[in-house]
Scaffold this motif. Structure first.
Motif, mmCIF file in Angstrom:
data_model
loop_
_atom_site.group_PDB
_atom_site.id
_atom_site.type_symbol
_atom_site.label_atom_id
_atom_site.label_comp_id
_atom_site.label_asym_id
_atom_site.label_seq_id
_atom_site.Cartn_x
_atom_site.Cartn_y
_atom_site.Cartn_z
ATOM 1 N N SER A 98 7.824 -2.443 -7.072
ATOM 2 C CA SER A 98 7.152 -1.040 -7.080
ATOM 3 C C SER A 98 8.439 -0.201 -7.719
ATOM 4 O O SER A 98 9.495 -0.669 -7.486
ATOM 5 C CB SER A 98 6.449 -0.463 -6.203
ATOM 6 N N GLY A 99 7.918 0.863 -8.200
ATOM 7 C CA GLY A 99 9.152 1.965 -8.585
ATOM 8 C C GLY A 99 9.893 2.511 -7.348
ATOM 9 O O GLY A 99 11.134 2.561 -7.652
ATOM 10 N N CYS A 100 9.389 2.492 -6.164
ATOM 11 C CA CYS A 100 10.221 3.089 -5.007
ATOM 12 C C CYS A 100 11.343 2.104 -4.502
ATOM 13 O O CYS A 100 12.363 2.214 -4.464
ATOM 14 C CB CYS A 100 9.419 3.190 -3.661
ATOM 15 N N ASN A 103 14.086 2.017 -6.945
ATOM 16 C CA ASN A 103 15.159 3.117 -6.832
ATOM 17 C C ASN A 103 15.923 2.971 -5.623
ATOM 18 O O ASN A 103 17.277 3.225 -5.623
ATOM 19 C CB ASN A 103 14.478 4.617 -6.614
ATOM 20 N N HIS A 127 10.529 13.199 -7.126
ATOM 21 C CA HIS A 127 9.754 12.182 -6.448
ATOM 22 C C HIS A 127 10.238 11.902 -4.979
ATOM 23 O O HIS A 127 11.708 12.119 -4.943
ATOM 24 C CB HIS A 127 9.770 10.692 -7.180
ATOM 25 N N THR A 129 11.292 9.415 -3.569
ATOM 26 C CA THR A 129 12.632 8.662 -3.366
ATOM 27 C C THR A 129 13.793 9.301 -4.169
ATOM 28 O O THR A 129 14.815 8.455 -4.262
ATOM 29 C CB THR A 129 12.286 7.217 -4.243
ATOM 30 N N HIS A 130 13.796 10.446 -4.712
ATOM 31 C CA HIS A 130 14.894 11.223 -5.194
ATOM 32 C C HIS A 130 15.592 11.973 -4.254
ATOM 33 O O HIS A 130 16.341 12.975 -4.450
ATOM 34 C CB HIS A 130 14.659 12.062 -6.400
ATOM 35 N N GLY A 175 11.087 12.196 -12.796
ATOM 36 C CA GLY A 175 10.189 12.980 -11.780
ATOM 37 C C GLY A 175 8.728 12.858 -12.126
ATOM 38 O O GLY A 175 8.603 11.772 -13.025
ATOM 39 N N SER A 176 7.832 13.257 -11.441
ATOM 40 C CA SER A 176 6.608 13.042 -11.744
ATOM 41 C C SER A 176 5.407 14.065 -11.927
ATOM 42 O O SER A 176 4.338 13.763 -12.079
ATOM 43 C CB SER A 176 5.835 12.271 -10.223
ATOM 44 N N ASP A 201 15.227 8.014 -13.787
ATOM 45 C CA ASP A 201 14.042 7.362 -13.534
ATOM 46 C C ASP A 201 12.987 7.990 -14.441
ATOM 47 O O ASP A 201 12.564 9.038 -14.465
ATOM 48 C CB ASP A 201 13.670 7.911 -12.071
ATOM 49 N N SER A 203 9.891 6.527 -14.870
ATOM 50 C CA SER A 203 8.626 5.978 -14.823
ATOM 51 C C SER A 203 7.484 6.743 -15.334
ATOM 52 O O SER A 203 6.740 5.915 -15.627
ATOM 53 C CB SER A 203 8.343 6.292 -13.010
ATOM 54 N N HIS A 204 7.473 8.036 -15.426
ATOM 55 C CA HIS A 204 6.298 8.585 -15.894
ATOM 56 C C HIS A 204 6.363 8.408 -17.341
ATOM 57 O O HIS A 204 5.360 8.316 -18.030
ATOM 58 C CB HIS A 204 6.145 10.240 -15.647
ATOM 59 N N THR A 227 8.737 2.650 -13.540
ATOM 60 C CA THR A 227 7.260 1.659 -13.044
ATOM 61 C C THR A 227 6.858 1.198 -14.448
ATOM 62 O O THR A 227 7.324 1.509 -15.360
ATOM 63 C CB THR A 227 6.460 2.754 -12.573
ATOM 64 N N HIS A 229 3.344 0.691 -14.475
ATOM 65 C CA HIS A 229 1.922 1.155 -14.417
ATOM 66 C C HIS A 229 1.501 2.287 -14.944
ATOM 67 O O HIS A 229 0.213 2.736 -15.027
ATOM 68 C CB HIS A 229 1.490 0.638 -13.273
ATOM 69 N N LYS A 230 2.466 3.266 -15.363
ATOM 70 C CA LYS A 230 1.887 4.520 -15.896
ATOM 71 C C LYS A 230 1.877 4.556 -17.216
ATOM 72 O O LYS A 230 0.936 3.794 -17.933
ATOM 73 C CB LYS A 230 3.056 5.639 -15.326
HETATM 74 C C1 LIG Z 1 5.577 6.716 -9.641
HETATM 75 C C2 LIG Z 1 7.017 6.960 -9.485
HETATM 76 C C3 LIG Z 1 7.879 6.281 -8.918
HETATM 77 C C4 LIG Z 1 7.326 5.136 -7.744
HETATM 78 O O1 LIG Z 1 6.543 4.144 -8.022
HETATM 79 P P1 LIG Z 1 5.702 3.216 -6.969
HETATM 80 O O2 LIG Z 1 5.296 2.055 -7.690
HETATM 81 O O3 LIG Z 1 4.610 4.123 -6.616
HETATM 82 O O4 LIG Z 1 6.696 2.798 -5.881
HETATM 83 C C5 LIG Z 1 9.168 6.381 -8.644
HETATM 84 N N1 LIG Z 1 9.715 7.359 -9.300
HETATM 85 C C6 LIG Z 1 9.043 8.236 -9.913
HETATM 86 C C7 LIG Z 1 9.610 9.374 -10.957
HETATM 87 C C8 LIG Z 1 7.483 8.160 -10.159
HETATM 88 O O5 LIG Z 1 6.898 8.773 -10.766
#
Ligand SMILES: *Cc1c(COP(=O)(O)O)cnc(C)c1O
Length: 435
Positions: A98-100, A103, A127, A129-130, A175-176, A201, A203-204, A227, A229-230
């Motif tokens: 996963s994204g976490c 990171n 996020h 994890t940041h 970020g998210s 990161d 992810s978004h 990630t 899945h976004k």
């Molecule tokens: C969603 C997200 C993550 C974590 O992803 P998970 O799959 O939920 O672990 C990490 N960093 C950012 C910026 C995110 O938006």
């Protein structure tokens, strides 16, 4: 359990089958506007539900600790090659669960416990994890947090001043809940000034990057996580991208940018994970292939057009958007002037069939479990085929819902209108479609 192994889920475990059907119906009959969510294709779902989940394959293609890996090797190689091609990277690790985890792997690769890292505050759109104190990123590392200015833009002056004062070993950008393009290049300059590694990161925004409508951090940052899945519209999972080439097994490597592929691969396994999720890897490969097609560029463009249309329509209804609009797939709405909290808005919109999430706004005077804002996004609606005309309708429903948030009958009336729209934009079939 004397039931044969081939009984369909409905007969095998009706409780779970019925709940899956209910969730599928919830998605079909409502508007998913949580910006981190999307709807995957039937092909992605098929790969995800395959026999690949049965297979152990610790290690990497060609270097496994288990036999019988020839097919999962080919699958993982395809996933890595497609990721490299899509984002223009030399190396892709597709195993992070996963994204976490992605990171955390980067931190394991580049930092020792107690080292300083710097990231965007969670309540300013970052996020966990940041560097949040209650996340491993803030527990095992010395975390410094930068924020956004009052207008909602990332405060680059503050980030630079903090970097100069604290000399982080790693800076995270991404970020998210940030509606504007991430300033990758500006953070590269700050990182270089203090000799820090830069982690982007994305992810978004990975789907927007793939579609060419958001700047690509690959080649700017030392390492890029995302990630899958976004906006990228794949299964849950993650990818870690870097430049350079992996070195031979067991050779010691310095913590340097050119060694990133080796450092990352070793951080994933044996650093933090065991066996890869091969069904997930195959589904990621399918999604990456979708993202390589010209139609995905059209999709990414439409995601942004829809977000801009929705943002403008909301501002016409006198909603206050952080940064005054959006460049991406999401917007952050400060509801203070409407006399409604984020929690109240989330509940009422849920009754209307519009799923959103409450969110803090930068410098929020309220608490995270009942903050001042909501976060809205267009990736899932765009996947269903909705365009500008639907965004204007939806802005009207959001406004009516928030104005009448305590009137259940008004909310139910809106829900009927939402359901009529949803019928015109069906979800793909999916394994557990209810019709
Ligand atoms: C969603 C997200 C993550 C974590 O992803 P998970 O799959 O939920 O672990 C990490 N960093 C950012 C910026 C995110 O938006």
């Amino acid at each position: 359990m004397d039931k044969p192994m081939h009984t369909p889920l409905q007969q095998h475990d009706a409780q779970i089958a019925d709940l899956i059907k209910k969730e599928t119906a919830r998605q079909k009959d409502g508007l998913e506007m949580i910006p981190s969510e999307n709807h995957t294709s039937d092909a992605v779902l098929e790969a995800l539900g395959s026999r690949l989940t049965d297979k152990y394959s610790e290690g990497y293609p060609g270097m496994r600790y288990y036999g019988g890996c020839e097919h999962v090797d080919a699958i993982e190689t395809l996933a890595r090659d497609r990721a490299k091609q899509l984002f223009g990277a030399d190396h892709a690790n597709v195993q992070a669960h996963s994204g976490c985890a992605a990171n955390i792997a980067v931190y394991v690769a580049l930092l020792d416990p107690g080292d300083t890292l710097m990231g965007l505050k969670l309540d300013h759109g970052g996020h966990m994890t940041h560097g949040l104190k209650v996340s491993v990123s803030g527990m095992y590392f010395n975390s410094i947090q930068y924020g956004c200015s009052k207008d909602g833009y990332i405060d680059l002056d503050e980030a630079r001043a903090l970097a100069l004062a604290h000399r982080p070993k790693l800076i995270v950008v991404g970020g998210s809940a940030y509606a504007r393009q991430y300033p990758w290049a500006e953070f590269r300059t700050i990182a270089d000034e203090v000799g820090a590694f830069l982690l982007a990161d994305m992810s978004h925004v990975a789907g927007l990057v793939a579609g060419g409508v958001h700047p690509n951090p690959v080649g700017i940052a030392d390492v890029v996580t995302t990630t899958t899945h976004k906006t990228l519209r794949g299964p849950r999972g993650a990818i870690i991208l870097s430049n350079g080439h992996p070195s031979t097994p067991l050779k010691r490597v310095e913590r340097a940018t050119e060694n990133m592929p080796t450092l990352i691969d070793r951080a994933i396994i044996p650093g933090i994970q065991g066996g890869p999720h091969n069904h997930q890897t195959a589904a990621i490969a399918v999604a990456l292939n979708e993202a390589l097609q010209p139609a995905f560029t059209t999709y990414a463009n439409q995601v942004i057009k829809n977000a801009k249309t929705l943002a403008e329509a909301l501002m016409e209804h006198e909603y206050e958007l952080m940064t005054g609009g959006t460049d991406t797939h999401l917007m952050l709405v400060d509801l203070t002037n409407k006399g409604v909290t984020g929690k109240q808005a989330e509940r009422a919109l849920g009754v209307s069939g519009i799923t959103v999430n409450k969110n803090t706004i930068p410098h929020d005077p309220r608490k995270p479990f009942d903050p001042s804002g909501i976060r809205l996004g267009t990736p899932a609606l765009t996947t269903r085929g909705m365009k500008e005309a639907e965004m204007k309708l939806i802005a009207g429903w959001i406004d009516r819902t928030i104005s009448h948030h305590e009137n259940e009958n008004a909310l139910k009336a809106i829900r009927r209108e939402v359901e009529e729209l949803c019928v015109q934009f069906p979800l793909h079939r999916g394994v557990y479609d209810v019709c």
